[in-house]
Design a protein around this motif. Structure first.
Motif, PDB file in Angstrom:
ATOM      1  N   MET A   1      -0.037   6.807   4.155  1.00  0.00           N
ATOM      2  CA  MET A   1      -1.404   6.744   3.622  1.00  0.00           C
ATOM      3  C   MET A   1      -2.258   5.853   4.530  1.00  0.00           C
ATOM      4  N   ARG A   6      -6.389   3.894   1.176  1.00  0.00           N
ATOM      5  CA  ARG A   6      -5.984   2.748   0.357  1.00  0.00           C
ATOM      6  C   ARG A   6      -7.210   1.950  -0.094  1.00  0.00           C
ATOM      7  N   LEU A   9      -9.026   3.844  -2.838  1.00  0.00           N
ATOM      8  CA  LEU A   9      -8.270   3.709  -4.090  1.00  0.00           C
ATOM      9  C   LEU A   9      -8.489   2.337  -4.718  1.00  0.00           C
ATOM     10  N   LEU A 334       3.037  -4.003   1.926  1.00  0.00           N
ATOM     11  CA  LEU A 334       2.525  -3.223   3.059  1.00  0.00           C
ATOM     12  C   LEU A 334       3.192  -3.663   4.366  1.00  0.00           C
ATOM     13  N   ILE A 337       6.766  -2.280   4.547  1.00  0.00           N
ATOM     14  CA  ILE A 337       6.918  -0.851   4.883  1.00  0.00           C
ATOM     15  C   ILE A 337       6.379  -0.543   6.287  1.00  0.00           C
ATOM     16  N   LYS A 339       3.451  -1.600   7.838  1.00  0.00           N
ATOM     17  CA  LYS A 339       2.022  -1.630   8.190  1.00  0.00           C
ATOM     18  C   LYS A 339       1.760  -2.921   8.967  1.00  0.00           C
TER      19      LYS A 339
ATOM     20  N   GLU B  98       1.203   7.909  -5.337  1.00  0.00           N
ATOM     21  CA  GLU B  98       0.483   7.208  -4.256  1.00  0.00           C
ATOM     22  C   GLU B  98       1.371   6.155  -3.603  1.00  0.00           C
ATOM     23  N   ALA B 101       3.496   7.958  -1.302  1.00  0.00           N
ATOM     24  CA  ALA B 101       2.708   8.442  -0.166  1.00  0.00           C
ATOM     25  C   ALA B 101       2.401   7.348   0.853  1.00  0.00           C
ATOM     26  N   LEU B 102       2.625   6.079   0.464  1.00  0.00           N
ATOM     27  CA  LEU B 102       2.388   4.976   1.408  1.00  0.00           C
ATOM     28  C   LEU B 102       3.270   5.098   2.649  1.00  0.00           C
ATOM     29  N   THR B 103       4.480   5.650   2.453  1.00  0.00           N
ATOM     30  CA  THR B 103       5.438   5.669   3.567  1.00  0.00           C
ATOM     31  C   THR B 103       5.629   7.059   4.169  1.00  0.00           C
TER      32      THR B 103
END
Lengths: 433, 209
Positions: A1, A6, A9, A334, A337, A339, B98, B101-103
């Protein structure tokens, strides 16, 4: 995403925070825009005042050391100025100097006249030195409109016209004196001068008001302002041609008081003034009186703009810091994962930027309303200073306003997020668990 | 075949308190590993080092023959590993779909459905799900990113026995069917018994049981 999704959202799901941020930014932006509009209004008014009043340079006789040895007469010892006078050659040279828009000479008490066919308003004593009674003083001038009383707004012409440089045998008298003698514009009056030992005719070309009655404890008629008037210089020269060979004072009007020093330097360098016993001084008194409240207001507005900007950045940074501390877990997730810091900072910046743009846009109509109110308020204040005041939100400063605003937002986001984003994800996540 | 390994790894907090001392271990794809040990022995620290959440004071973490520092820890976290935490660590303003969907750019619904979440549950806010459902979302997020190593820190710590059992089954199937390397840090002997390899971390040293 992506960070954009983000950010969108977050803005939609965290509606309360978004609404608070929107309100805070809208208020700050509206205050800033209104302040900018007032500042511009003040600047315009100052420019109007500059144009309307202009600056003044005074050329006077340098009496120090040039008053002769004294002559004995029936009244005692009389001292006469022995230096240079302001000749027509000097005046002609000065009026050609770049930046000079006008000039005037105002010789207060240059002429004393007793009324041959009219009477002065009476004083406590009747000191009649002439066959026609007491004399009152007259100011000889090239242009009565530019005399100090009229410039300061104390005197106002209520009928006829002002004395002009090309006039001869003309005078301006007060409304009170005119009413006292049933005189009006166009009438001829005769005055007797003891110094000239002659009766001279003058045409009343104008009547002025503002001498504020005849009250007070005037001992002689010339102590009553309503008895004192204006005559043209040409008549004075005609009467005293063997004694007067120039003006004893010259007021030079300059277009822009801000650049008055340049004009002063050009006049001072004139060969016609070289080695003359004359004094040249800058006089911004009238301009200062009118413009100083506006300058004070501009300074106040500048301080307000700076204060609102600093407080705005501080409030925003504080608000974001509190919220970002509450988002530590999200930032940790974040980071865990994969980011990177920039991606997370971009998300926070985009969220704030989106709200900022909406807020700034909403603040424009709001600031139009507040600027209008401010304009009305300042107009009522400025009316006394004879300065027009118009406050308007200019489209020209919206682009820099947005750009500077966005830059400040970026600084706020960076300042509030940096410490959290720079932590190791492990430190954030493990402390939470 | 070894997919990730730690070589002579030492880790100390603030350069004084050493929790891992010269540890070496290899982990293979298709296996589920359980790391047991008392509280504060460094289990979670070891997991963090494997996942690139932190870097060792000494030694290396090697993924498929390459030091993870070479391409950066963020890259390692993004491409090679995924985490499952005891407290789920889901982003609370997002739905399960969602969060998944982050990854991954793939549709999140099939993964969520495969873990037992309905379509309706996938669109709810994560805060409205039970603990077990939230942990399933966290596992779905791990699986969706296609990482070869799944690192789970007390994944059943906050769950009841039945839910914990179903989570263990899912993790086992991740290892055996999807051929992932699943490394679980736990206190639970029941969970550890389900693992293919059990390692014990004690006094800074890692030893197989």
């Amino acid at each position: 995403m992506s960070f954009l999704k983000r950010a969108v959202l977050y803005c939609f799901r965290q509606r309360l925070k978004t609404a608070i941020l929107f309100l805070v930014l809208t208020l700050i932006a509206a205050f800033l825009l209104t302040s900018l509009a007032i500042r511009d209004g003040v600047r315009k008014s100052t420019a109007q005042v500059q144009t309307a009043i202009g600056g003044k340079i005074e050329l006077n006789l340098d009496t120090e050391g040039h008053m002769g040895g004294g002559e004995q007469n029936q009244w005692g010892t009389a001292y006469y100025y022995t230096g240079d006078l302001i000749t027509q050659d000097i005046v002609d040279a000065i009026k050609k100097v770049d930046g000079v828009v006008d000039y005037n000479s105002e010789g207060t008490g240059s002429y004393y006249g007793a009324g041959v066919d009219f009477k002065y308003l009476p004083a406590a004593f009747d000191l009649s030195y002439t066959p026609y009674g007491e004399s009152s003083s007259y100011t000889a001038t090239l242009s009565s409109e530019k005399c100090a009383h009229f410039q300061r707004g104390e005197y106002k012409l209520v009928d006829g016209r002002h004395i002009q440089p090309e006039d001869s045998h003309t005078c301006l008298i007060s409304k009170e004196l005119a009413d006292y003698n049933h005189l009006s514009v166009g009438d001829q009056i005769q005055m007797y001068s003891l110094d000239a030992e002659d009766i001279t005719s003058f045409e009343i070309v104008g009547i002025f008001d503002g001498t504020k009655g005849t009250e007070g404890n005037a001992l002689t008629v010339d102590e009553i302002p309503a008895n004192c008037g204006y005559i043209d210089y040409a008549t004075l020269f005609e009467l005293f041609q063997d004694k007067i060979d120039g003006y004893d004072q010259l007021t030079i009007f300059v277009e822009d008081p801000v650049n008055i020093q340049n004009v002063y330097d050009r006049i001072a360098a004139l060969p016609e003034l070289k080695d003359k016993t004359l004094k040249l001084d800058i006089n911004t008194e009238t301009y200062d009186v009118v413009s100083s409240p506006l300058e004070s207001l501009e300074k106040l507005i500048h301080t307000t703009i700076l204060f609102i900007s600093l407080v705005g950045v501080a409030v925003l940074t504080l608000l974001l810091t509190i919220w970002i501390r509450g988002r530590k877990r999200e930032i940790g997730i974040l980071l865990s994962i994969g980011k990177n810091k920039a991606n997370i900072l971009f998300q926070i910046f985009t969220e704030t930027l989106a709200v900022t743009i909406l807020s700034f846009t909403s603040s424009i109509p709001l600031s139009y309303l507040t600027a209008e109110k401010a304009g009305t308020f300042f107009l009522s204040k400025a009316a006394a200073a004879n300065a027009g005041f118009h406050v308007e939100v200019q489209a020209s400063y919206l682009a820099p306003f947005y750009l500077i605003g966005i830059l400040l937002i970026a600084i706020s986001v960076l300042a509030s997020s940096w410490t959290v984003v720079c932590q190791k994800p492990n430190d954030i996540l493990m402390k939470m668990d | 075949m070894c997919i990730i390994k730690v070589c002579n790894v030492t880790y100390s907090y603030d350069g004084t308190r050493t929790v891992l001392r010269n540890i070496s271990a290899e982990f293979e794809a298709g296996n589920m590993y359980a790391i047991l040990g008392p509280s504060g022995c460094g289990k979670t620290t070891l997991l963090s080092l494997l996942g690139g959440l932190d870097s060792p004071t000494q030694g290396q973490v090697i993924f498929q023959g390459e030091d993870i520092m070479k391409q950066g820890l963020a890259y390692h976290r993004k491409r090679h590993v995924s985490f499952i935490f005891q407290s789920y660590n889901l982003i609370d303003y997002m739905t399960p779909a969602e969060n998944v969907a982050l990854t991954s750019s793939l549709p999140p619904l099939p993964v969520l459905e495969s873990l037992g979440l309905t379509k309706e549950e996938a669109k709810r806010n994560v805060k409205k799900l039970s603990g077990g459902q939230q942990q399933r979302v966290a596992i779905a997020r791990s699986l969706a990113c296609d990482a070869k190593v799944i690192l789970a820190d007390e994944p059943t710590g906050n769950l009841d026995e039945d839910t914990a059992s179903s989570i263990i089954t899912i993790l086992k199937s991740c290892a055996h069917e999807k051929k992932k390397c699943v490394i679980v840090v736990t206190h639970s002997n029941d969970l550890a018994k389900q693992a293919d390899v059990i390692l014990r971390l004690k006094k800074g040293e890692l030893k197989p049981i």
